[in-house]
Design an enzyme around this catalytic site. Sequence first.
Site, PDB file in Angstrom:
ATOM      1  N   PRO A 119      45.125  31.716  41.840  1.00 34.70           N
ATOM      2  CA  PRO A 119      43.667  32.014  41.828  1.00 34.70           C
ATOM      3  C   PRO A 119      43.230  33.411  42.549  1.00 34.70           C
ATOM      4  O   PRO A 119      44.035  33.704  43.724  1.00 34.70           O
ATOM      5  CB  PRO A 119      43.198  30.998  42.266  1.00 34.70           C
ATOM      6  N   ASP A 120      42.372  34.206  41.867  1.00 36.61           N
ATOM      7  CA  ASP A 120      41.717  35.348  42.815  1.00 36.61           C
ATOM      8  C   ASP A 120      41.063  34.774  43.670  1.00 36.61           C
ATOM      9  O   ASP A 120      40.656  33.565  44.060  1.00 36.61           O
ATOM     10  CB  ASP A 120      41.251  36.321  41.831  1.00 36.61           C
ATOM     11  N   PHE A 121      39.973  35.617  44.501  1.00 36.87           N
ATOM     12  CA  PHE A 121      39.526  35.310  45.447  1.00 36.87           C
ATOM     13  C   PHE A 121      38.014  35.033  45.257  1.00 36.87           C
ATOM     14  O   PHE A 121      37.442  34.322  45.606  1.00 36.87           O
ATOM     15  CB  PHE A 121      39.435  36.207  46.770  1.00 36.87           C
ATOM     16  N   ARG A 122      37.496  35.947  44.328  1.00 41.61           N
ATOM     17  CA  ARG A 122      35.995  36.128  44.098  1.00 41.61           C
ATOM     18  C   ARG A 122      35.351  35.680  42.769  1.00 41.61           C
ATOM     19  O   ARG A 122      34.145  35.697  42.751  1.00 41.61           O
ATOM     20  CB  ARG A 122      35.701  37.537  44.339  1.00 41.61           C
ATOM     21  N   ASN A 193      47.870  41.932  47.519  1.00 44.42           N
ATOM     22  CA  ASN A 193      48.421  40.619  47.265  1.00 44.42           C
ATOM     23  C   ASN A 193      49.099  40.262  48.481  1.00 44.42           C
ATOM     24  O   ASN A 193      50.061  41.120  48.959  1.00 44.42           O
ATOM     25  CB  ASN A 193      48.864  40.519  45.823  1.00 44.42           C
ATOM     26  N   ASP A 195      51.058  37.399  47.899  1.00 41.87           N
ATOM     27  CA  ASP A 195      51.889  36.315  47.070  1.00 41.87           C
ATOM     28  C   ASP A 195      53.588  36.746  47.167  1.00 41.87           C
ATOM     29  O   ASP A 195      54.017  35.664  46.826  1.00 41.87           O
ATOM     30  CB  ASP A 195      51.422  35.939  45.885  1.00 41.87           C
ATOM     31  N   HIS A 212      47.598  44.217  52.700  1.00 46.72           N
ATOM     32  CA  HIS A 212      46.959  42.879  53.498  1.00 46.72           C
ATOM     33  C   HIS A 212      48.069  42.174  54.131  1.00 46.72           C
ATOM     34  O   HIS A 212      47.635  40.647  54.332  1.00 46.72           O
ATOM     35  CB  HIS A 212      46.042  42.285  52.455  1.00 46.72           C
TER      36      HIS A 212
END
Length: 366
Positions: A119-122, A193, A195, A212
């Site tokens: 899933p993305d964040f927003r 990302n 991941d 990040h």
Amino acid sequence: MYVLLCVKMMTSVISDQFRMLLHRKFKSTTKLLSVRKLKVTYVTPKGPGFLQQGKEEYVGLGLKLWHRRCFSTSHSVGGKDGDQKQQTLEDVARLIKHNEYRRIVVMAGAGISTPSGIPDFRSPGSGLYDNLQQYDIPYPEAIFEINYFHHNPKPFFALAKELYPGNYKPNYAHYFIRLLHDKGLLHRIYTQNIDGLERLAGIPSTKLVEAHGTFATATCTVCQTSYPGEDLRADILESKVPKCPTCKGVIKPDIVFFGEELPQCFFLYLTDFPLADLLVVMGTSLEVEPFASLAGAVRNSVPRVLINRDLVGPFVYRAPRHNDVLELGDVVSGVERFADKLGWKEELNKLIAVETGKLKSIKKEE
């Protein structure tokens, strides 16, 4: 007028050049602050981060001034640039095939990983921040705030178990970037990302800036001992908080939390973006600074290809440039169109088949 320019290292010659540039831009007296050692933290739409130099000074707007004033990508509608033919994806593909673009920089966000099931964040409803109630945190962003982590690391490690590398596989977008590397065209990829799918797709660490942070390495929050990320895997998958065998402190993956410094490799952008001859932006909302400002750090003459669900960042708030190419909609579909224009679809499909087979073999051995 005073302008804060944030650079990692600045010689007196460069300082003089920027002072002259600023004078031309602002038509007033400017003061250039040379920063010997730059430490930048996350900057969100809620407010800027800090420059740690003896005392706290706001840096977020300084970074924006650095790119959006000194190296502005905007132009007036009409005039010399407005009279030029709007560039298309076909044009970009043709010039790549003719070896006109050899230093391609890619900026990638969560949108390239959602097709892999992450899933993305927003995104409203489906985004990570809208589905964190199970972790019993005071507000969604707390799960990535360093102060809250020190207070209670369990929610983060519960989420880390779901996101941990190995649970998901790279998709078409990741392998497209890998193919850029294989063809000697990828100068660098800057990813938001955490991941690890870029690594899993075979993109070497020398070509990768994980802006990040990463699960590939980890650090004890007490004694600062470094560990390979694999050392934490067993504990995380067993829902345990990893502890340092030396001091019993919590070992934290080298993910950049809100309130922490960005990795030093992020500052490669100071040389990478001026050298780039093509920028590809894909799957990102461009809402988190200073990453978001990188989209405006290339030269005006450099084409920018946006493969994204929506218009974002400078593609929204600046007048359109003749060499901005917009491919809006599903990210993987946009990458497929790009590969098709390049004549790479067959080659890319073969690469995906080979690499997917390798990953399946590794999974069986585990």
